[in-house]
Design an enzyme around this catalytic site. Structure first.
Site: not given
Length: 471
Positions: A382, A269, A247
């Site tokens: 996030m 992502k 990632d």
């Protein structure tokens, strides 16, 4: 080469140790682990040796050393603080052509004790020929970290299969390829995970069909960024990978630890900008494993905490692909520790909630009344994009607008930034922080100024770690 390295079989053989103190006890521990029958000549025994003697696990043969005690022994160790006595033991042993070791007196050693990495039946010994024992010990510590603890089990199973493999595969080159494949493939992974029955089944299948190839998927948590927080097991697996899917959250320092000739594929992502759809990542994992490759899926933090690791392993289960999981240090634990913010504290927070600020579009909303309760810490992953909504909802549901908050950008890395303020300032802080960022809400944030050890060491080292306080 000053000494010839040998591995001696001393099982059930008599070995004389002259001395009964702590130094003698350390040597006796090694001798007993190797199966020796230990005899001791000493005026008195330390507490540890006394207990062994009372359990008949060593034999205290005399209170004084006599040369005749050497007549029936295999080797001798002198471990007293009497230099004259130690020299006499060495001279008597030399006359009898016995191997002798005088502790901490290298010239009076016809054999020496190396630093040992014990993965029995696999044993690694390191020696400096008595010139730099501390250096040998430091090297042993480094090697300890590189050799998995299950190597002994793997070697024992391999030993039990040697005759069968030799009978089936008559050429040495065939046997070599067989074992190379086993020690670098699914068999090794199954031993590491404790699946010994499956490991033996894998050897049987491989022996029946040596050309067949069975891959596997290994899910590895890379931690929040600092390569020092990568687990030992994670490093070992990365060094054995055929291909690594990683990632964006995985730091360059950690990627540098991947085996040099492994293929690397970025499937990172980011919110609202997925470079590779999750379904495509799942497909790639399965496809690569079906080709017989050891596939490492390297994910930032811990793969089971907001990392979709469970979804990827469900795809492996559906495809019948073997897998294992190596946990990692999650961002909430790592970033807050480096920022000097305890997630819980007796005076400030009795609980901590890990929350994602990036939910599925069709998922249920946040339980804001529960999240707004006082005396608890919120660690929000996030959450920078929705910082304004998070702040407004928490205040609307009863959390004090002056509640301390921190936004930790690029936590645990050399350019870490910690921005602190109050809940009503959360949006401004989030907009100013570098990504990836973790939001921390709660009274524990007040401890940051007192406990922020990492930013202080970074400043001393000239690194670019920053602290901003808007309060």
């Amino acid at each position: 080469m000053d000494y010839l390295p040998l591995f001696a079989d001393i099982r059930n053989k008599p070995v004389l140790v002259v001395g009964g103190g702590d130094v003698a006890a350390r040597k006796i521990e090694l001798l007993r682990r190797a199966g020796a029958r230990v005899q001791i000549a000493a005026r008195e025994l330390c507490e540890e040796l006394t207990e062994l003697q009372e359990r008949d696990e060593v034999e205290w043969i005399a209170r004084e050393y006599q040369s005749a005690q050497l007549d029936q022994v295999y080797l001798v160790i002198a471990a007293t603080d009497d230099n004259a006595l130690n020299s006499r033991v060495f001279d008597d042993a030399s006359e009898r052509r016995l191997l002798a070791n005088v502790v901490d007196d290298q010239p009076k050693c016809s054999f020496i004790f190396p630093s040992i990495v014990d993965r029995s039946p696999l044993v690694v010994a390191i020696s400096s020929s008595g010139t730099a024992p501390v250096l040998a010990r430091l090297l042993r510590e480094k090697i300890e970290t590189l050799l998995p603890g299950n190597l002994g089990q793997m070697a024992a199973i391999a030993g039990s299969w040697r005759d069968r493999v030799k009978e089936r595969l008559t050429k040495m080159s065939q046997r070599r390829r067989f074992w190379e494949k086993a020690f670098n493939g699914l068999f090794a992974s199954q031993v590491a995970s404790g699946n010994l029955l499956g490991a033996e089944q894998t050897l049987a299948e491989q022996l029946d069909n040596p050309e067949a190839s069975q891959g596997e998927i290994i899910l590895v948590g890379a931690g929040p960024g600092d390569a020092g927080l990568l687990t030992l097991r994670g490093l070992q697996v990365m060094q054995q990978a055929d291909v690594v899917l990683y990632d964006h959250l995985v730091s360059d320092e950690i990627l540098d630890l991947v085996r040099r000739d492994a293929d690397r594929i970025c499937v990172g992502k980011r919110a609202s900008a997925h470079s590779v759809p999750q379904e495509e990542t799942n497909r790639m994992l399965v496809e690569l494993a079906k080709k017989g490759k050891r596939v490492v899926r390297l994910k930032g933090g811990d793969p089971f905490i907001f990392g979709r690791g469970g979804e990827e392993l469900q795809a492996a289960v559906e495809a019948g692909i073997p897998f294992q999981v190596v946990p990692g240090v999650t961002a909430a634990a790592g970033a807050t520790a480096y920022a000097g913010i305890p997630l819980t504290h007796r005076d400030h927070a009795q609980s901590v909630l890990f929350i994602t600020g990036h939910c599925r579009a069709d998922g249920e909303g946040m339980d804001w009344p529960s999240l707004a309760r006082a005396r608890q810490t919120l660690a929000i992953y996030m959450g920078t994009v929705k910082a304004a909504e998070i702040s407004a909802q928490l205040i609307a549901h009863g959390r004090d607008a002056q509640t301390p908050v921190a936004v930790i950008g690029r936590g645990t890395r050399q350019d870490q930034q910690v921005l602190t303020g109050t809940l009503q300032q959360l949006e401004q802080l989030a907009q100013s922080a570098p990504t990836p960022a973790l939001l921390v809400i709660g009274e524990v944030v007040n401890l940051h100024q007192q406990l922020a050890w990492f930013q202080h060491s970074a400043q001393r080292d000239g690194r670019e770690s920053a602290v901003v306080n808007l309060a």
